[in-house]
Write an enzyme that holds these catalytic residues in place. Structure first.
Site, mmCIF file in Angstrom:
data_model
loop_
_atom_site.group_PDB
_atom_site.id
_atom_site.type_symbol
_atom_site.label_atom_id
_atom_site.label_comp_id
_atom_site.label_asym_id
_atom_site.label_seq_id
_atom_site.Cartn_x
_atom_site.Cartn_y
_atom_site.Cartn_z
ATOM 1 N N LYS A 171 -0.292 1.180 50.558
ATOM 2 C CA LYS A 171 -1.084 0.077 51.125
ATOM 3 C C LYS A 171 -1.008 -1.038 50.088
ATOM 4 O O LYS A 171 -1.747 -1.043 49.113
ATOM 5 C CB LYS A 171 -2.532 0.531 51.334
ATOM 6 C CG LYS A 171 -3.283 -0.199 52.449
ATOM 7 C CD LYS A 171 -3.370 -1.693 52.294
ATOM 8 C CE LYS A 171 -4.453 -2.128 51.354
ATOM 9 N NZ LYS A 171 -4.455 -3.589 51.124
ATOM 10 N N GLY A 224 -5.561 -2.229 40.435
ATOM 11 C CA GLY A 224 -6.365 -3.342 40.935
ATOM 12 C C GLY A 224 -7.595 -3.513 40.077
ATOM 13 O O GLY A 224 -7.596 -3.194 38.884
ATOM 14 N N SER A 225 -8.651 -4.002 40.685
ATOM 15 C CA SER A 225 -9.851 -4.353 39.921
ATOM 16 C C SER A 225 -10.671 -3.104 39.570
ATOM 17 O O SER A 225 -10.645 -2.111 40.298
ATOM 18 C CB SER A 225 -10.704 -5.307 40.747
ATOM 19 O OG SER A 225 -11.096 -4.667 41.947
ATOM 20 N N VAL A 228 -13.061 -1.998 42.568
ATOM 21 C CA VAL A 228 -12.467 -1.211 43.654
ATOM 22 C C VAL A 228 -11.938 0.122 43.103
ATOM 23 O O VAL A 228 -12.031 1.159 43.763
ATOM 24 C CB VAL A 228 -11.358 -2.011 44.384
ATOM 25 C CG1 VAL A 228 -10.738 -1.158 45.478
ATOM 26 C CG2 VAL A 228 -11.928 -3.284 44.974
ATOM 27 N N GLY A 229 -11.439 0.103 41.881
ATOM 28 C CA GLY A 229 -10.973 1.355 41.265
ATOM 29 C C GLY A 229 -12.065 2.412 41.238
ATOM 30 O O GLY A 229 -11.818 3.602 41.474
ATOM 31 N N GLU A 246 -5.081 2.110 37.318
ATOM 32 C CA GLU A 246 -4.593 1.040 36.433
ATOM 33 C C GLU A 246 -5.435 -0.191 36.745
ATOM 34 O O GLU A 246 -5.255 -0.817 37.785
ATOM 35 C CB GLU A 246 -3.118 0.741 36.712
ATOM 36 C CG GLU A 246 -2.181 1.909 36.479
ATOM 37 C CD GLU A 246 -1.868 2.148 35.026
ATOM 38 O OE1 GLU A 246 -2.364 1.389 34.163
ATOM 39 O OE2 GLU A 246 -1.142 3.111 34.748
ATOM 40 N N CYS A 280 -2.657 -8.148 34.448
ATOM 41 C CA CYS A 280 -3.666 -7.261 33.847
ATOM 42 C C CYS A 280 -3.531 -7.251 32.327
ATOM 43 O O CYS A 280 -4.512 -7.148 31.609
ATOM 44 C CB CYS A 280 -3.525 -5.859 34.403
ATOM 45 S SG CYS A 280 -1.851 -5.230 34.279
ATOM 46 N N GLU A 379 -12.815 -10.438 32.452
ATOM 47 C CA GLU A 379 -11.443 -10.761 32.834
ATOM 48 C C GLU A 379 -11.468 -11.987 33.750
ATOM 49 O O GLU A 379 -12.098 -11.963 34.802
ATOM 50 C CB GLU A 379 -10.833 -9.573 33.574
ATOM 51 C CG GLU A 379 -9.378 -9.777 33.912
ATOM 52 C CD GLU A 379 -8.776 -8.572 34.635
ATOM 53 O OE1 GLU A 379 -9.419 -8.054 35.560
ATOM 54 O OE2 GLU A 379 -7.662 -8.178 34.262
#
Ligand code: NAD
Length: 478
Positions: A171, A224-225, A228-229, A246, A280, A379
């Site tokens: 996805k 991703g962020s 959401v991780g 990651e 990142c 970030e």
């Protein structure tokens, strides 16, 4: 109109819904995507499951590797067209997009070559036993990816999973996913059997959440962020699945008074402007020894003042940011820093003639930034650099580690002992000494600690993430 790729076929979303594809350099819609839902994810996971007992499962490791290497050759053959697509979809300068395609091809080459070099072990045990340790694919691997490097992310996440014989469901990000879709055609042309690779496009809270919650996946990898991780890890924990994360970073560039300052200044600009700072591993904190702070920051100021953001074809330091929300977010950081009295040391330009609707932000250098300011801790994911002075080695180490993140660190010094001492104390996954983020780093294990995530991608080591280690203990008698 872009569609899902399921079981070797292009298919629309089962409910026919679509999402717009926006060109970040103009803000205009230029295509549509299938808006995937749980039913589409179901089909993709079923196709992947079937592939694990179909032709894909009967290929040798060498055959799998040859398919990946053929994909690499096809990517390189079409590098110009793929780079145009990546650049239009993400807004990145054309030379950076071209490099990303070359790096994606290198992943296919590297993991294609590695596919038949992951061996088992034999363990000397009791004399009437034979013990072997074998590595097997997990099964159906789920991959959720961000928008900043769609082509490279495909290479570093999906390709090693395929090398190990897993069947993948990807996805990609709703904000940029055209090159991973283009790679599906390339995979089919290279001979990848149906169902080994499936891509469902759509929103995170719809297609993404349906994939991570699916009962029939065996493994999840997410890039991703951190926010959401965390959700993805919770979904994986509900089914006790292995999960590789990651996530973000706030990586320090530590410049000591004995460094090669010319070299450092050049790298430091690139490490925060590449991909518009939406990386990142961006070097977003510039830590400078106080004795050279004014002189060195002055050298970085000169470079920032000459930098610019422009349309992808202009090939400036930065392109536009990915979307309007990201532009607002980055401009919010800049505005709040100015409002709290942090000096703007330098600001690059937005090139003349860029389309008015594009999401451009000029590279900006702030300093000195207080150590507890949000610019020093959070970030930004944009071309914004925070300069902070430090006193000595111990202070530099403490400051470098004083964030929730732990992805990369850059150390600039000619002192060999200091290079090693500081590198040993960095709480992160990669340390660069007198360089930063060299090349695509395909061969170099990569990942984070703390809120930057866990697990490793890239390099040979990543293959270990994508296999189950099975110990077979045989009693064979006297
Ligand atoms: P994001 O977390 O918003 O989205 C990443 C992916 O997750 C997208 O495909 C999105 O659709 C999906 N998603 C969103 N909500 C979901 C949900 N509830 N369930 C399942 N999937 C969901 O991140 P982004 O904005 O695309 O990317 C920026 C972030 O990614 C930054 O924090 C950046 O540092 C990080 N990043 C990390 C690395 C790394 O290797 N450490 C690399 C690139 C980007």
């Amino acid at each position: 109109m872009a569609q899902h790729f399921i079981n070797g076929q292009w298919v629309a979303a089962s409910n026919g819904q679509t999402l717009p594809v926006i060109d970040p350099s103009t803000g205009e819609v230029f295509d549509t995507l299938a808006r995937g839902n749980a039913a589409d994810i179901d089909k993709a996971v079923a196709a992947a499951r079937a592939a694990l007992s179909g032709p894909w499962s009967r290929l040798t490791a060498t055959d799998r590797g040859r398919i990946l290497m053929k994909m690499s050759a096809l990517m390189l053959e079409r590098v110009d067209a793929l780079a145009q697509l990546e650049s239009r979809d993400t807004g990145k300068p054309i030379s950076q997009a071209r490099n990303d395609i070359i790096v994606a091809a290198r992943y296919c080459e590297f993991y294609g070559g590695a596919a038949d070099k992951v061996h088992g072990e034999q363990i000397p045990y009791m004399n009437d036993f034979h013990v072997v340790v074998v590595r097997e694919p997990y099964g159906v691997t789920a991959h959720i990816l961000p928008w900043n490097y769609p082509a490279q992310m495909f290479g570093r996440s999906v390709v090693p999973a395929l090398a190990m014989g897993n069947a993948a469901v990807l996805k990609p990000s709703e904000d940029a996913c055209l090159t991973p879709l283009a790679f599906c055609d390339i995979a089919r042309e290279a001979g990848l059997p149906d169902g080994a690779l499936n891509v469902v496009t759509g929103l995170g809270e719809e297609a993404g959440a349906a994939l991570t919650a699916h009962h029939d996946i065996d493994f999840v990898t997410f890039t991703g962020s951190p926010e959401v991780g965390t959700l993805v890890q919770k979904a994986a924990a509900d089914r006790t699945l292995k999960c590789v994360l990651e996530l973000g970073g706030k990586s320090p560039q530590i410049v000591f008074e004995d460094a090669d300052l010319e070299r450092a200044a050049t790298f430091i600009l690139k490490a925060i402007t590449q991909n518009g700072g939406q990386t990142c591993s961006a070097g977003s904190r510039l830590l400078v020894q106080r004795s050279i702070y004014d002189r060195f920051v002055g050298m970085v100021v000169e470079r920032f003042a000459q930098s610019s953001a422009g349309a992808p074809a202009m090939d400036r330091d930065c392109g536009p940011l990915i979307n309007a929300a990201q532009k607002d977010r980055v401009e919010g950081f800049i505005r709040r820093a100015i409002d709290t009295g942090i000096p703007v040391l330098a600001q690059g330009a937005v090139a003349e003639g860029v389309p008015a609707g594009g999401f451009y932000v000029a590279p900006t250098l702030f300093g000195p930034v207080p150590r507890d300011h949000q610019l020093a801790c959070d970030e930004v994911f944009g071309p914004v650099l925070a300069a902070i002075p430090f006193e000595d080695e111990a202070d530099a180490i403490a400051l470098a580690n004083a964030t929730d993140f732990g992805l990369l660190a850059g150390i600039w010094t000619r002192d060999g002992g200091r290079q090693t001492r500081v590198a040993k104390r960095m709480q992160c996954g990669q340390v660069y000494i007198n360089c930063y983020g060299a090349g695509g780093g395909v061969e170099l294990p990569f990942g984070g600690v703390k809120r930057s995530g866990h697990g490793r991608e890239k390099g040979f080591l990543a293959l270990e993430e994508f296999c189950n280690v099975k110990t077979v203990v045989q009693y064979h008698g006297e």
